[in-house]
Design a protein around this motif. Structure first.
Motif: not given
Length: 396
Positions: A211, A215, A258, A261, A340
């Protein structure tokens, strides 16, 4: 090394060409025939399981680990031909838990590399203050503190400031935010992205957190054993089309979620309806403003127009100053934050969250309805894409 001698250098290209690292007494190399081009001015994230060789690969760039064979160039120059101390002074390096010198003050820690490069005292002092301001630490408050007097997040900010102090074209970051709590980690990630929009360094960033890779990375290298490159592509491409089952395992469940992100706060509409007041305004005047506009809350901004506190009208009755009235903000997000991050901040704040710009200044607020509408739009787009794929695959 010439790339370190220019005072204002943006990022430069790094190329690793058939780089291998073997340790004596082991059958298999730790890194086997690794080749990659890291584009100038971009963030490339190495992500992979513990022990796969990602940190070893990164450390060969500044020769903290010497490669056994292969070639590494930085800005077209052969890194293996330079004096190793000069090479390292021309490359910023930030690690987990900051790695600060405990007996040095914050200012002394940040000024280490400029001092080693022979900068005069005034130039070092000016640069230290500039760097502290850049990473959001007030020099008046933090210059003379020691690392033990700082929080984990503050230590990491000092670590980043130290890595950038001599204005290197390249920054290596080895899980720099891995030892702090999730909220602080998110804020530090935002800070790095904000700095990068200004500085455009070439950054190689190591993490085991996919993650975080999504990002931060302009490109992600998913690495397997011995730093074999399983996939090297943009976050969007890896999320949409993992190269194999191993990469798909890193992506994990909820790949569509996701996608949040990949969207930044800057990509959605911000509201400008919050009533704001400067921290030096009188509580009585602000109370009049609230009454005149039939508002309950005011957002207090500090001297640099950075969001500081929410204050309810009733708290202004007995307040003598806005400095201590109301409650400090639990969380803010920046224009660089992901949606997020914004969702998580809204849960912490219990509602709309202030958004900051490139220097921490107030830029507006983001609301839950905005994020929900964006998620719904993403769902609709995914549904349309899925229907299109099915229709293309249907027999004629």
């Amino acid at each position: 090394m010439s790339v370190a001698e220019h005072e204002k250098v943006s990022g430069v290209e790094i190329e690793l060409d058939h780089v291998t690292k073997r340790y004596s007494g082991t059958r298999e190399p730790a890194v086997d025939d690794f080749s990659m081009v890291v584009p100038a001015g971009k963030i490339v994230v190495f992500v992979g399981p513990s022990g796969c060789g990602k940190t070893t690969t990164m450390r060969m760039i500044n020769r903290l680990i010497e490669p056994t064979s292969g070639r590494i160039t930085i800005g077209g120059e052969d890194a293996l031909k330079f004096d190793v101390d000069k090479l390292r002074r021309g490359i910023g390096y930030a690690i987990q838990q900051a790695g600060l010198f405990p007996h040095f003050t914050v200012a002394q820690n940040i000024g280490v590399v400029p001092g080693l490069l022979g900068w005069d005292k005034k130039k070092v002092t000016d640069r230290v203050e500039e760097m502290m301001d850049l990473v959001g630490l007030d020099p008046r408050d933090f210059r003379d503190r020691f690392p033990r007097q700082l929080s984990g997040g503050q230590q990491q900010r000092v670590g980043v400031a130290r890595a950038l102090a001599a204005d290197p074209p390249v920054l290596l970051m080895d899980e720099p935010f891995g030892a702090v709590d999730p909220i602080t980690r998110g804020n530090l990630q935002d800070e790095l992205l904000r700095l990068q929009t200004e500085l455009k360094k070439t950054i190689v960033f190591v993490t085991h957190d996919f993650d975080e890779a999504v990002k931060l990375g302009d490109k992600i290298a998913v690495l397997g054993n011995r730093s074999s490159i399983l996939q090297y592509d943009t976050p969007e491409a890896i999320l949409a089309n993992p190269a194999d089952d191993t990469v798909a395992g890193f992506v994990g469940a909820g790949a569509s979620l996701k996608q949040l992100t990949l969207l930044r706060v800057r990509d959605v509409e911000l509201k400008q309806e919050a009533l704001t007041a400067g921290i030096d305004e009188s509580p009585a005047e602000v109370r009049q403003k609230l009454a005149g506009q039939r508002r309950q809350f005011v957002l207090v901004l500090d001297a640099k127009r950075r969001p500081a506190r929410w204050v309810h009208g009733r708290e202004l009755v007995s307040a003598t100053s806005l400095e201590n009235a109301g409650r400090p903000l639990r969380d803010v997000v920046s224009l660089q934050s992901t949606l997020q991050d914004a969702l998580e901040a809204m849960l912490a704040e219990g509602g709309a969250v202030p958004v900051t710009g490139s220097r921490g200044e107030y830029a507006g607020t983001i609301h839950l309805e905005t994020v929900i509408a964006t998620i719904q739009q993403l769902r609709d787009e995914h549904a349309d894409d899925h229907e299109a794929d099915e229709s293309e695959g249907a027999p004629a």
